[in-house]
Write an enzyme that holds these catalytic residues in place. Structure first.
Site, PDB file in Angstrom:
ATOM      1  N   ALA A  57       0.742  -1.363   0.080  1.00  0.00           N
ATOM      2  CA  ALA A  57      -0.086   0.078   0.014  1.00  0.00           C
ATOM      3  C   ALA A  57       1.080   1.260  -0.029  1.00  0.00           C
ATOM      4  O   ALA A  57       0.368   2.311   0.061  1.00  0.00           O
ATOM      5  CB  ALA A  57      -0.861  -0.013   1.119  1.00  0.00           C
ATOM      6  N   ASN A  58       2.169   1.240  -0.300  1.00  0.00           N
ATOM      7  CA  ASN A  58       3.103   2.344  -0.446  1.00  0.00           C
ATOM      8  C   ASN A  58       2.790   2.832  -1.783  1.00  0.00           C
ATOM      9  O   ASN A  58       3.498   4.174  -2.119  1.00  0.00           O
ATOM     10  CB  ASN A  58       4.607   2.007  -0.263  1.00  0.00           C
ATOM     11  CG  ASN A  58       5.077   0.784  -1.042  1.00  0.00           C
ATOM     12  OD1 ASN A  58       4.318   0.194  -1.639  1.00  0.00           O
ATOM     13  ND2 ASN A  58       6.321   1.050  -1.196  1.00  0.00           N
ATOM     14  N   THR A  59       2.323   2.256  -2.788  1.00  0.00           N
ATOM     15  CA  THR A  59       2.020   2.870  -3.925  1.00  0.00           C
ATOM     16  C   THR A  59       0.721   2.259  -4.926  1.00  0.00           C
ATOM     17  O   THR A  59       0.072   1.400  -4.446  1.00  0.00           O
ATOM     18  CB  THR A  59       3.347   2.454  -4.936  1.00  0.00           C
ATOM     19  OG1 THR A  59       3.383   3.278  -6.091  1.00  0.00           O
ATOM     20  CG2 THR A  59       3.542   1.032  -5.161  1.00  0.00           C
ATOM     21  N   ILE A  61      -2.613   1.109  -6.623  1.00  0.00           N
ATOM     22  CA  ILE A  61      -3.853   1.027  -6.209  1.00  0.00           C
ATOM     23  C   ILE A  61      -3.859   0.691  -4.629  1.00  0.00           C
ATOM     24  O   ILE A  61      -4.668   0.998  -3.820  1.00  0.00           O
ATOM     25  CB  ILE A  61      -4.677  -0.117  -6.917  1.00  0.00           C
ATOM     26  CG1 ILE A  61      -4.341  -1.577  -6.788  1.00  0.00           C
ATOM     27  CG2 ILE A  61      -4.836   0.233  -8.530  1.00  0.00           C
ATOM     28  CD1 ILE A  61      -4.863  -2.738  -7.369  1.00  0.00           C
ATOM     29  N   GLY A  62      -2.748   0.054  -4.108  1.00  0.00           N
ATOM     30  CA  GLY A  62      -2.782  -0.279  -2.640  1.00  0.00           C
ATOM     31  C   GLY A  62      -2.621   1.050  -1.807  1.00  0.00           C
ATOM     32  O   GLY A  62      -3.435   1.107  -0.837  1.00  0.00           O
ATOM     33  N   SER A 185      -6.433 -10.724 -11.333  1.00  0.00           N
ATOM     34  CA  SER A 185      -6.510 -10.293 -12.622  1.00  0.00           C
ATOM     35  C   SER A 185      -7.221 -10.825 -13.318  1.00  0.00           C
ATOM     36  O   SER A 185      -7.205 -12.183 -13.541  1.00  0.00           O
ATOM     37  CB  SER A 185      -4.834 -10.065 -12.883  1.00  0.00           C
ATOM     38  OG  SER A 185      -4.553  -9.409 -14.389  1.00  0.00           O
ATOM     39  N   TYR A 210       3.336 -14.822 -14.762  1.00  0.00           N
ATOM     40  CA  TYR A 210       2.238 -13.816 -13.832  1.00  0.00           C
ATOM     41  C   TYR A 210       0.891 -14.378 -14.044  1.00  0.00           C
ATOM     42  O   TYR A 210       0.124 -14.472 -13.020  1.00  0.00           O
ATOM     43  CB  TYR A 210       2.144 -12.286 -14.677  1.00  0.00           C
ATOM     44  CG  TYR A 210       1.359 -11.519 -14.053  1.00  0.00           C
ATOM     45  CD1 TYR A 210       1.374 -10.738 -12.974  1.00  0.00           C
ATOM     46  CD2 TYR A 210       0.017 -11.387 -14.922  1.00  0.00           C
ATOM     47  CE1 TYR A 210       0.459 -10.148 -12.294  1.00  0.00           C
ATOM     48  CE2 TYR A 210      -0.869 -10.240 -14.496  1.00  0.00           C
ATOM     49  CZ  TYR A 210      -0.738  -9.729 -13.058  1.00  0.00           C
ATOM     50  OH  TYR A 210      -1.513  -8.875 -12.879  1.00  0.00           O
TER      51      TYR A 210
END
Length: 326
Positions: A57-59, A61-62, A185, A210
């Protein structure tokens, strides 16, 4: 004369198209943006007295998810590898929302030792946990392994969050009703669980790796929801959309494409809407084992609906992590 007239007519048509098409696109731009933005969380639910952990959550959508939950009054724990970036994000969110209860804790999902240290610290300091959002992820990495020898996509996107959820589950049950949200995703449609080569040592394609890990998120959610029946802890997965974030940083081509077509990508705030919806919407209080996109139920691939594969992946994941989760 006829040929000259025809030539002028062609030039006129070309000129008209050259001027008209951009004007049409300009006029349609607001509608295109609204379509690209997708669904929005319409719930006005407040979260005072609730605690949430959001990985990564530092960048991206988080961070936007953390901002929205903080705005609604929740105590938000930003769990991330880059704590300097996390502290900057937390300070920004605290200043904007007026909510002082936004804290940062170190978590490296590519290292099970770090995951266990995070869980021990959290459980010692936090008495409740109502929302766990497994948001962090890697995409299109060159072949590499985690500290424990797992292929990076599998290790971070699936096994890291699998272990984190296992370690925090009793606190979630004690705090119920509680919610677990796994950010998957649309790429899960291209994934397969290759039990004979989970770590990609026989063959490796970064795009497919992925997709495989995102399918694992969906299958984990499915089996987790089944095992949590009757506990008042729900588990749901989601597709956030194609979002302008740092997730594609490992691919030069994708980075350039993201820049060129940024108009057709969601902003991080728009990409966070389904995560927020799954975390707060009143109508989802008892909904579990589902997959969402644009704040509504979405189609899951046939592989993502395979209960036997989900159970087998669960058991193999436990074996790889050295845990017993019944």
């Amino acid at each position: 004369m006829a040929m000259a007239a025809a030539g002028l007519s062609c030039w006129g048509a070309a000129l008209g198209a050259a001027v008209g098409v951009p004007l049409l696109l300009l006029a349609a731009a607001p509608r295109i943006r609204r379509f690209v933005a997708g669904g929005r969380c319409e719930s006005a639910a407040r979260l005072e007295g609730k605690a949430a952990v959001i990985t990564g959550a530092n960048t991206g959508i988080g961070k936007e998810t953390a901002r929205e939950l903080a705005r609604r009054g929740a105590r938000v724990i930003i769990a991330c590898r880059d704590t300097a970036k996390g502290e900057a994000a937390a300070a920004e969110i605290r200043a904007e929302t007026g909510n002082p209860q936004v804290v940062v804790k170190k978590l490296d999902l590519a290292d099970t030792k770090s995951i266990r240290e995070f869980a021990d610290s959290f459980l010692a300091e936090e008495k409740e946990l109502h929302i766990l959002i497994n948001n962090a992820g890697v995409m299109l990495c060159p072949y590499s392994k985690t500290a424990d020898g797992f292929e990076m996509h599998l290790g971070v996107n699936h096994l890291g969050h699998f272990l984190l959820t296992f370690l925090l589950l009793e606190r979630l049950k004690q705090s119920a009703p509680a919610r677990i949200i796994n950010v998957s995703s649309l790429g899960h449609h291209g994934g397969r669980i290759r039990f004979h080569d989970l770590n990609g040592e026989k063959s490796y394609n970064r795009g497919l790796a992925y997709c495989h890990s995102k399918l694992a998120n969906v299958l984990f959610t499915r089996e987790l929801a089944r095992q949590l029946q009757g506990t008042k802890v729900t588990a749901n997965a989601l597709h956030p959309g194609s979002v302008r974030t740092e997730l594609v940083r490992h691919s030069v081509l994708m980075t350039w494409l993201w820049r060129i077509f940024s108009f057709f990508l969601k902003t991080p705030w728009e990409g966070a809407q389904t995560s927020v919806y799954c975390a707060v919407a009143e109508e989802l209080e008892s909904v579990t084992g589902q997959y969402f996109s644009d704040c509504q139920p979405a189609y899951v691939s046939s592989w993502g609906r395979d209960d036997e594969t989900a159970k087998k992946l669960w058991n193999v994941s436990c074996e790889l992590l050295g845990i017993q989760w019944d």
